[in-house]
Design a protein around this motif. Sequence first.
Motif, PDB file in Angstrom:
ATOM      1  N   ASP A   1       0.864  -1.183   0.000  1.00 54.71           N
ATOM      2  CA  ASP A   1       0.000   0.000   0.000  1.00 54.71           C
ATOM      3  C   ASP A   1       0.900   1.232   0.000  1.00 54.71           C
ATOM      4  OD1 ASP A   1      -2.065   1.854   0.354  1.00 54.71           O
ATOM      5  OD2 ASP A   1      -1.963   1.679   2.535  1.00 54.71           O
ATOM      6  N   SER A   2       0.768   2.071  -1.019  1.00 56.26           N
ATOM      7  CA  SER A   2       1.719   3.184  -1.145  1.00 56.26           C
ATOM      8  C   SER A   2       1.490   4.243  -0.064  1.00 56.26           C
ATOM      9  CB  SER A   2       1.642   3.796  -2.544  1.00 56.26           C
ATOM     10  OG  SER A   2       0.339   4.249  -2.805  1.00 56.26           O
ATOM     11  N   ILE A   3       0.273   4.371   0.450  1.00 51.80           N
ATOM     12  CA  ILE A   3       0.046   5.358   1.516  1.00 51.80           C
ATOM     13  C   ILE A   3       0.777   4.902   2.780  1.00 51.80           C
ATOM     14  CG2 ILE A   3      -1.640   6.467   3.028  1.00 51.80           C
ATOM     15  CD1 ILE A   3      -3.724   6.127   0.767  1.00 51.80           C
ATOM     16  N   SER A   4       0.498   3.674   3.205  1.00 52.95           N
ATOM     17  CA  SER A   4       1.140   3.183   4.429  1.00 52.95           C
ATOM     18  C   SER A   4       2.650   3.115   4.275  1.00 52.95           C
ATOM     19  CB  SER A   4       0.582   1.804   4.812  1.00 52.95           C
ATOM     20  OG  SER A   4      -0.678   1.959   5.430  1.00 52.95           O
ATOM     21  N   THR A   5       3.116   2.750   3.089  1.00 56.31           N
ATOM     22  CA  THR A   5       4.566   2.666   2.873  1.00 56.31           C
ATOM     23  C   THR A   5       5.199   4.052   3.023  1.00 56.31           C
ATOM     24  OG1 THR A   5       4.199   0.853   1.326  1.00 56.31           O
ATOM     25  CG2 THR A   5       6.370   1.888   1.278  1.00 56.31           C
ATOM     26  N   GLY A   6       4.622   5.045   2.334  1.00 57.57           N
ATOM     27  CA  GLY A   6       5.185   6.395   2.399  1.00 57.57           C
ATOM     28  C   GLY A   6       5.145   6.959   3.808  1.00 57.57           C
ATOM     29  N   VAL A   7       4.032   6.753   4.495  1.00 56.92           N
ATOM     30  CA  VAL A   7       3.890   7.361   5.830  1.00 56.92           C
ATOM     31  C   VAL A   7       4.708   6.592   6.871  1.00 56.92           C
ATOM     32  CG1 VAL A   7       2.210   8.050   7.599  1.00 56.92           C
ATOM     33  CG2 VAL A   7       1.667   8.366   5.194  1.00 56.92           C
ATOM     34  N   THR A   8       4.916   5.317   6.654  1.00 57.15           N
ATOM     35  CA  THR A   8       5.786   4.562   7.569  1.00 57.15           C
ATOM     36  C   THR A   8       7.242   5.005   7.369  1.00 57.15           C
ATOM     37  OG1 THR A   8       4.253   2.709   7.582  1.00 57.15           O
ATOM     38  CG2 THR A   8       6.502   2.233   8.262  1.00 57.15           C
TER      39      THR A   8
ATOM     40  N   GLU B   1      -1.971   3.973   8.616  1.00 52.29           N
ATOM     41  CA  GLU B   1      -1.355   5.266   8.360  1.00 52.29           C
ATOM     42  C   GLU B   1      -2.352   6.235   7.719  1.00 52.29           C
ATOM     43  OE1 GLU B   1       0.105   2.341   7.914  1.00 52.29           O
ATOM     44  OE2 GLU B   1       1.532   2.563   9.568  1.00 52.29           O
ATOM     45  N   VAL B   2      -2.199   7.510   8.098  1.00 52.89           N
ATOM     46  CA  VAL B   2      -3.092   8.579   7.639  1.00 52.89           C
ATOM     47  C   VAL B   2      -2.796   8.920   6.177  1.00 52.89           C
ATOM     48  CG1 VAL B   2      -3.599  11.037   7.989  1.00 52.89           C
ATOM     49  CG2 VAL B   2      -3.335   9.527   9.965  1.00 52.89           C
ATOM     50  N   PRO B   3      -3.826   9.048   5.353  1.00 55.34           N
ATOM     51  CA  PRO B   3      -3.602   9.391   3.946  1.00 55.34           C
ATOM     52  C   PRO B   3      -3.265  10.874   3.732  1.00 55.34           C
ATOM     53  CG  PRO B   3      -5.871   8.674   4.339  1.00 55.34           C
ATOM     54  CD  PRO B   3      -5.219   8.830   5.668  1.00 55.34           C
ATOM     55  N   MET B   4      -3.184  11.273   2.479  1.00 56.89           N
ATOM     56  CA  MET B   4      -2.597  12.562   2.125  1.00 56.89           C
ATOM     57  C   MET B   4      -3.579  13.735   2.107  1.00 56.89           C
ATOM     58  SD  MET B   4       0.591  12.171   1.870  1.00 56.89           S
ATOM     59  CE  MET B   4       0.583  10.969   3.181  1.00 56.89           C
ATOM     60  N   HIS B   5      -4.366  13.848   3.149  1.00 58.10           N
ATOM     61  CA  HIS B   5      -5.269  15.000   3.282  1.00 58.10           C
ATOM     62  C   HIS B   5      -5.152  15.537   4.696  1.00 58.10           C
ATOM     63  CE1 HIS B   5      -6.914  14.399  -0.677  1.00 58.10           C
ATOM     64  NE2 HIS B   5      -6.760  13.112  -0.423  1.00 58.10           N
TER      65      HIS B   5
ATOM     66  N   TYR C   1     -11.135  10.077   9.612  1.00 60.29           N
ATOM     67  CA  TYR C   1      -9.896   9.375   9.983  1.00 60.29           C
ATOM     68  C   TYR C   1     -10.068   8.709  11.357  1.00 60.29           C
ATOM     69  CZ  TYR C   1      -6.989  11.930   6.478  1.00 60.29           C
ATOM     70  OH  TYR C   1      -6.418  12.431   5.333  1.00 60.29           O
ATOM     71  N   ALA C   2     -10.669   9.471  12.274  1.00 54.84           N
ATOM     72  CA  ALA C   2     -10.735   9.001  13.664  1.00 54.84           C
ATOM     73  C   ALA C   2     -11.736   7.861  13.855  1.00 54.84           C
ATOM     74  CB  ALA C   2     -11.094  10.168  14.585  1.00 54.84           C
ATOM     75  N   VAL C   3     -12.934   8.024  13.317  1.00 51.34           N
ATOM     76  CA  VAL C   3     -13.986   7.059  13.679  1.00 51.34           C
ATOM     77  C   VAL C   3     -14.129   5.897  12.694  1.00 51.34           C
ATOM     78  CG1 VAL C   3     -15.287   8.855  14.889  1.00 51.34           C
ATOM     79  CG2 VAL C   3     -15.941   8.239  12.560  1.00 51.34           C
TER      80      VAL C   3
ATOM     81  N   ASP D   1      -8.678   6.781   6.744  1.00 51.44           N
ATOM     82  CA  ASP D   1      -8.854   6.668   5.301  1.00 51.44           C
ATOM     83  C   ASP D   1      -9.512   7.957   4.796  1.00 51.44           C
ATOM     84  OD1 ASP D   1      -8.457   4.720   3.056  1.00 51.44           O
ATOM     85  OD2 ASP D   1     -10.554   5.223   2.725  1.00 51.44           O
ATOM     86  N   HIS D   2      -9.237   8.280   3.538  1.00 49.36           N
ATOM     87  CA  HIS D   2      -9.683   9.564   2.997  1.00 49.36           C
ATOM     88  C   HIS D   2     -10.981   9.463   2.209  1.00 49.36           C
ATOM     89  CE1 HIS D   2      -7.305   7.373   0.156  1.00 49.36           C
ATOM     90  NE2 HIS D   2      -7.703   8.123  -0.838  1.00 49.36           N
ATOM     91  N   LEU D   3     -11.512   8.244   2.056  1.00 43.88           N
ATOM     92  CA  LEU D   3     -12.728   8.090   1.261  1.00 43.88           C
ATOM     93  C   LEU D   3     -13.937   7.756   2.140  1.00 43.88           C
ATOM     94  CD1 LEU D   3     -11.254   6.187  -1.831  1.00 43.88           C
ATOM     95  CD2 LEU D   3     -11.530   8.629  -1.476  1.00 43.88           C
ATOM     96  N   ILE D   4     -13.917   8.229   3.363  1.00 44.50           N
ATOM     97  CA  ILE D   4     -15.023   7.953   4.282  1.00 44.50           C
ATOM     98  C   ILE D   4     -16.166   8.940   4.047  1.00 44.50           C
ATOM     99  CG2 ILE D   4     -15.673   7.754   6.740  1.00 44.50           C
ATOM    100  CD1 ILE D   4     -13.673   5.585   5.696  1.00 44.50           C
ATOM    101  N   VAL D   5     -15.802  10.200   3.818  1.00 48.08           N
ATOM    102  CA  VAL D   5     -16.814  11.233   3.499  1.00 48.08           C
ATOM    103  C   VAL D   5     -16.272  12.128   2.390  1.00 48.08           C
ATOM    104  CG1 VAL D   5     -17.916  11.414   5.773  1.00 48.08           C
ATOM    105  CG2 VAL D   5     -15.859  12.750   5.309  1.00 48.08           C
ATOM    106  N   ALA D   6     -17.191  12.752   1.625  1.00 50.52           N
ATOM    107  CA  ALA D   6     -16.764  13.799   0.695  1.00 50.52           C
ATOM    108  C   ALA D   6     -16.164  14.927   1.539  1.00 50.52           C
ATOM    109  CB  ALA D   6     -17.938  14.300  -0.122  1.00 50.52           C
ATOM    110  N   HIS D   7     -15.147  15.581   1.002  1.00 57.45           N
ATOM    111  CA  HIS D   7     -14.370  16.501   1.837  1.00 57.45           C
ATOM    112  C   HIS D   7     -15.069  17.836   2.070  1.00 57.45           C
ATOM    113  CE1 HIS D   7     -10.358  14.195   1.061  1.00 57.45           C
ATOM    114  NE2 HIS D   7     -11.385  13.397   1.284  1.00 57.45           N
TER     115      HIS D   7
END
Lengths: 76, 631
Positions: free
Chosen positions: B346-353, B427-431, B443-445, B451-457
């Motif tokens: 996963d590129s998000i987790s890899t980058g943030v780790t 890991e937290v995504p790029m937002h 992110y929290a709940v 994850d960044h696709l839980i709600v429209a921003h």
Amino acid sequence: MILYAGGYLAFYTPDQNPEMACVLADQVPLRDLLSEIGIPAAEVQLVILNGAIVDLEQTYVQNQDVVKIFPGVDGG
Amino acid sequence: MPMKTDFKVLRVDLTTGNIQTELLSEDFYKRYPGGKALAGYYLLREMPANTEPFDPENVLILAAGLLTGAPVSTTPRYVVAGRSPLTYAVGSSEAAGYWGPELKQAGYEAVIITGRAENPVYLWINDQEVEIRSAENLWGRTTAEAQAMIREALGDEKVRVLQTGIAGENLVRFAGLTNDLRHFNGRNGLGAVFGAKNLKAVAVRGTRRYQEIAHDPDGLRELGRKLARQVRDNPQSWELQHRGTPGLIEPLNVSGMLPTRNFRQGAFEQMEDIKWEAYEKELLIARRTCFACAVRCKREVQIDGKPSEYGGPEYETLASFSSNCGISDLHVIAKANELCNAYMLDSISTGVTISFAMECFENGLIGLDDTDGIELRFGNADAMLAMIEKIAKRDGFGDILAEGSKRAAEKIGNGAIDYAQQVKGQEVPMHEPRGKYNVGMGYAVAEIGADHLIVAHDTMFTNPDSLPFRNAAPLGITQAEPARSLSDEKVRQYLILENWNSFENTVGYCFFGPAPRGFIHPDDVLASINLASGWNMTFDDLLEIGERAVNLHRLFNVREGFTSKDDDLPKRFYEPLENGFLEGESIDHDLFLAARAHLYQIKGWDPETGIPTRPRLEHLGLGWAADLLNL
Ligand code: SF4
């Protein structure tokens, strides 16, 4: 002046190109210029005039200016 | 029977080799119409409590949705679910591409996989013929090699291959899955669950057209044609088609929301080198798409003058390896993307780790002795690429990072946890949540972790005259709110948007399809459901489908001992941003927790514990689940 329409705002420019050069006879309210081009002010969330963030409603532009506008951006 | 299908589910026990099918009733499917909801149902029903993610008892669900494969743009999605080895919570990760539609064409709504094969295998689904085949020669191969070998062995170039990679074989806790090498079930480490089951891939070929099962095939086709024409008339889908997600770099940077140096900063001084115009000039060679989608948001890139076999980096990958690691060389980012996809990380987790480890290194918590001699500093591109290799192979320090930033921080100690930007271990995504508070709440709940696709921003809903805001009106969003607010109204909007996204993840819609993020007006979304199913649903029904799925996921976590303590952001987001448009801004922790309690309450959950209440569960038709958990 140079207008850069960032994000999806480029969709509203005449040739859907983000960057356009505008020749202005005088100082004009940015809002009026955008309306003339066809960019809805409601979609503009951030305006950068010559490198500084400004308020769309208070902004006048003239020939030497560089203006960048951006919409509210979602994720993905 | 409005739909002309028998809602077939395939069950495969890898321990015994037993393969069975079962049929679902249409009434049942109406409540759990695929994807996230169907997976949530099976995970709760069939996985014993306290199952270790790498044990054979972990239940893997691969589920298409009601609309997956319909002749309507942005409907190719499917979900892969199981217990996550990264979070130990419910694991659920969606992808677009081609695999989901192919599974539907083979006649299945879902595949349920249990057990563990003695030796590496892959599953071959050829319409109604299903076979477990040896994958011993595929183990240790890159995903491109494995896909080519599977297609060659089956004598069919059009076989759709969903597979894990070397990272999954090595049980890297954030290993993902790929289909067609370009579409990823990236999150939650479900590729490692494949690895633990000795399952390399699921290859599918099917011949049943969606139109054969649709309630009103002509109406659906007509709607699909209309929507395909609208792609070019909508600014959001136009932007996705022209630039794709890399177009987000500059707007987020100027808004102070481009995660930079492990989320310490919100603006990257070398943004000009990584923004869309640079990407287009340096990397882009073509645009591609997913099954039957007119948006065409996928990018093809070249690396060292050669076309990459794995497609181009999306925004998330771009930001997590560039600004987030302080690196501005697009060719390095493209290489990092290729490595992740070849090994299937996963590129998000890899980058943030990696950015977590860089911050540990710069603050002296780890040194060259720990990192196998690598100067793991922000901006060191060679170090970043080397670390990706090491993580995938669990080599040296990579073995520690392969556990994810939370476990790595626990091992490193000395306050390293403050540098791990994760929720529930993911890991937290790029937002940047300090600029979008509902994104932070998501992110929290979110049951799956950050994850960044839980709600429209939030930024979509600040101006009542804007297109995204107007398009959200049928969902009940009628009052504009600032992005940096957690008012009661904002929390109410969160709930609507979360249920809407959960509905999308259930029926197979891509995040970029339905408004407010996408170009499809909610009226047309509703029409697509009713034309496909004949169920005469309303918006409330669609939102309830989404809510039911969220509650199933929450109950899974409740059973595994998760509490409201797990629904919180990393400390960093309660501290000020160091630069950019939002310099000095932070989230007020007390305000955030109060808003979270209010959210629990309006969800019908206990405001203290975040546990769903029986009345709400019964309202959602989940009384059986309340019984199961003795609620
Ligand atoms: S919008 Fe993009 S990611 Fe979504 S289905 Fe279409 S091409 Fe795929």
